[in-house]
Scaffold this motif. Structure first.
Motif, PDB file in Angstrom:
ATOM      1  N   VAL A 141      24.969   5.422  39.824  1.00  0.00           N
ATOM      2  CA  VAL A 141      25.076   6.267  41.022  1.00  0.00           C
ATOM      3  C   VAL A 141      25.331   7.714  40.605  1.00  0.00           C
ATOM      4  O   VAL A 141      26.290   7.985  39.867  1.00  0.00           O
ATOM      5  CB  VAL A 141      26.217   5.774  41.935  1.00  0.00           C
ATOM      6  CG1 VAL A 141      26.360   6.688  43.147  1.00  0.00           C
ATOM      7  CG2 VAL A 141      25.944   4.343  42.378  1.00  0.00           C
ATOM      8  N   PRO A 142      24.497   8.669  41.061  1.00  0.00           N
ATOM      9  CA  PRO A 142      24.645  10.071  40.650  1.00  0.00           C
ATOM     10  C   PRO A 142      26.001  10.681  40.973  1.00  0.00           C
ATOM     11  O   PRO A 142      26.501  11.518  40.227  1.00  0.00           O
ATOM     12  CB  PRO A 142      23.532  10.780  41.436  1.00  0.00           C
ATOM     13  CG  PRO A 142      22.545   9.724  41.762  1.00  0.00           C
ATOM     14  CD  PRO A 142      23.328   8.458  41.928  1.00  0.00           C
ATOM     15  N   PHE A 175      21.244  10.397  35.483  1.00  0.00           N
ATOM     16  CA  PHE A 175      20.296  10.218  36.590  1.00  0.00           C
ATOM     17  C   PHE A 175      19.015  11.009  36.313  1.00  0.00           C
ATOM     18  O   PHE A 175      17.895  10.492  36.493  1.00  0.00           O
ATOM     19  CB  PHE A 175      20.962  10.693  37.886  1.00  0.00           C
ATOM     20  CG  PHE A 175      20.135  10.497  39.119  1.00  0.00           C
ATOM     21  CD1 PHE A 175      19.401  11.544  39.649  1.00  0.00           C
ATOM     22  CD2 PHE A 175      20.102   9.273  39.754  1.00  0.00           C
ATOM     23  CE1 PHE A 175      18.646  11.374  40.791  1.00  0.00           C
ATOM     24  CE2 PHE A 175      19.351   9.092  40.904  1.00  0.00           C
ATOM     25  CZ  PHE A 175      18.616  10.145  41.419  1.00  0.00           C
ATOM     26  N   SER A 233      22.434   4.755  46.814  1.00  0.00           N
ATOM     27  CA  SER A 233      23.579   5.460  46.228  1.00  0.00           C
ATOM     28  C   SER A 233      24.845   5.187  47.029  1.00  0.00           C
ATOM     29  O   SER A 233      25.918   4.945  46.469  1.00  0.00           O
ATOM     30  CB  SER A 233      23.307   6.965  46.175  1.00  0.00           C
ATOM     31  OG  SER A 233      22.210   7.253  45.335  1.00  0.00           O
ATOM     32  N   SER A 234      24.723   5.214  48.352  1.00  0.00           N
ATOM     33  CA  SER A 234      25.868   4.925  49.217  1.00  0.00           C
ATOM     34  C   SER A 234      26.346   3.489  49.023  1.00  0.00           C
ATOM     35  O   SER A 234      27.555   3.229  48.966  1.00  0.00           O
ATOM     36  CB  SER A 234      25.498   5.159  50.689  1.00  0.00           C
ATOM     37  OG  SER A 234      25.111   6.499  50.898  1.00  0.00           O
ATOM     38  N   GLY A 264      26.005   1.760  46.322  1.00  0.00           N
ATOM     39  CA  GLY A 264      26.656   1.716  45.016  1.00  0.00           C
ATOM     40  C   GLY A 264      28.089   2.204  45.075  1.00  0.00           C
ATOM     41  O   GLY A 264      28.982   1.627  44.436  1.00  0.00           O
ATOM     42  N   TYR A 299      19.150   7.533  48.930  1.00  0.00           N
ATOM     43  CA  TYR A 299      20.483   7.849  49.457  1.00  0.00           C
ATOM     44  C   TYR A 299      21.228   6.588  49.874  1.00  0.00           C
ATOM     45  O   TYR A 299      22.434   6.457  49.633  1.00  0.00           O
ATOM     46  CB  TYR A 299      20.367   8.796  50.647  1.00  0.00           C
ATOM     47  CG  TYR A 299      19.860  10.171  50.298  1.00  0.00           C
ATOM     48  CD1 TYR A 299      19.975  10.673  49.008  1.00  0.00           C
ATOM     49  CD2 TYR A 299      19.260  10.975  51.265  1.00  0.00           C
ATOM     50  CE1 TYR A 299      19.505  11.931  48.677  1.00  0.00           C
ATOM     51  CE2 TYR A 299      18.786  12.243  50.943  1.00  0.00           C
ATOM     52  CZ  TYR A 299      18.911  12.717  49.652  1.00  0.00           C
ATOM     53  OH  TYR A 299      18.447  13.958  49.339  1.00  0.00           O
ATOM     54  N   VAL A 342      18.306   2.355  37.330  1.00  0.00           N
ATOM     55  CA  VAL A 342      17.811   3.610  37.890  1.00  0.00           C
ATOM     56  C   VAL A 342      16.401   3.905  37.377  1.00  0.00           C
ATOM     57  O   VAL A 342      15.517   4.318  38.139  1.00  0.00           O
ATOM     58  CB  VAL A 342      18.755   4.775  37.545  1.00  0.00           C
ATOM     59  CG1 VAL A 342      18.187   6.094  38.055  1.00  0.00           C
ATOM     60  CG2 VAL A 342      20.131   4.530  38.140  1.00  0.00           C
TER      61      VAL A 342
END
Length: 235
Positions: A76-77, A161, A16-17, A19, A13, A112
């Motif tokens: 990033v998803p 992803f 991702s944040s 990114g 998480y 990823v």
């Protein structure tokens, strides 16, 4: 083991944040570096023929920033690289835009895949997916794992992803998975680059053809998958 599970999930998480923040920063930098050109291009009072020439007068710095942005948005998803890939075609033309799209998408997906390779033994990310992707579940049972993975990357409706995680689940060598990534992102990278160039030049015919190719790519991929799935059920 539970603490490790939670820590890895938080790490995912956090990355991702990070990114998303980096993508926002890159978008801001790219816009500020070319703010005058963008605003002039949108102004109907200016001569479009002159502005179209200056709009594409960009150097390696702009290309590098857009490649990084493409890589981040593909990794990033919560983000999508499709708009950036089209923009690459708009700014640099179909050929250079295609190379930028392939490079950015390949790097993002490889990043990823590398993350999953490192943490897969310690943490089963598939348990966090409450609604697994059915297409991927069937692709995972293909005899030829590389074909399955390439199809996964080719079909735009499947989140890359999840495709990256499937490659790790299949215990595929990272070099082979990277080759699948490059081949898999090639069709959409091509279509977005040429579609972006068509938008820039106002070439409606090329834009329509590019859109139809994307639709055929999705339909063709799904049809191929369904035939394989149906053949397996009858055997």
């Amino acid at each position: 083991m539970t603490e490790l599970h939670i820590r890895n999930r938080k790490l995912l998480y956090c990355l991702s944040s990070l990114g998303i923040v980096l993508a926002a920063v890159l978008i801001y930098v790219i816009f500020k570096n070319n703010e005058t050109q963008y605003l002039q291009f949108l102004d109907p009072k200016h001569d479009k023929s002159v502005l179209m020439h200056t709009f594409r007068d960009r150097g390696p710095k702009d290309a590098l920033l857009l490649i990084l942005l493409t890589a981040i948005t593909s990794a990033v998803p919560a983000l999508s690289s499709s708009v950036i890939c089209i923009f690459n075609g708009v700014c640099f033309g179909p050929v250079i835009g295609l190379l930028m799209n392939i490079t950015g998408n390949s790097l993002g997906n490889a990043l990823v895949a590398g993350f999953f390779t490192k943490f897969d033994e310690e943490h089963d990310f598939s348990k966090e997916t409450k609604r697994p992707n059915r297409i991927l579940e069937h692709l995972a049972h293909f005899k030829n794992k590389m074909v399955a993975l390439i199809l996964g990357y080719m079909i735009p409706i499947i989140p890359s992803f999840l495709v990256n995680y499937m490659g790790v689940r299949l215990k595929m060598d990272f070099k082979k998975q990277f080759l699948c990534i490059v081949i898999g992102v090639l069709p959409t990278s091509f279509l977005y680059a040429f579609g972006g160039d068509a938008i820039f030049k106002g070439n409606d015919l090329r834009l329509i053809i590019s859109t139809l190719c994307i639709i055929l790519l999705v339909v063709g991929g799904v049809t191929f998958y369904r035939k394989k799935h149906d053949a397996k059920k009858t055997n």
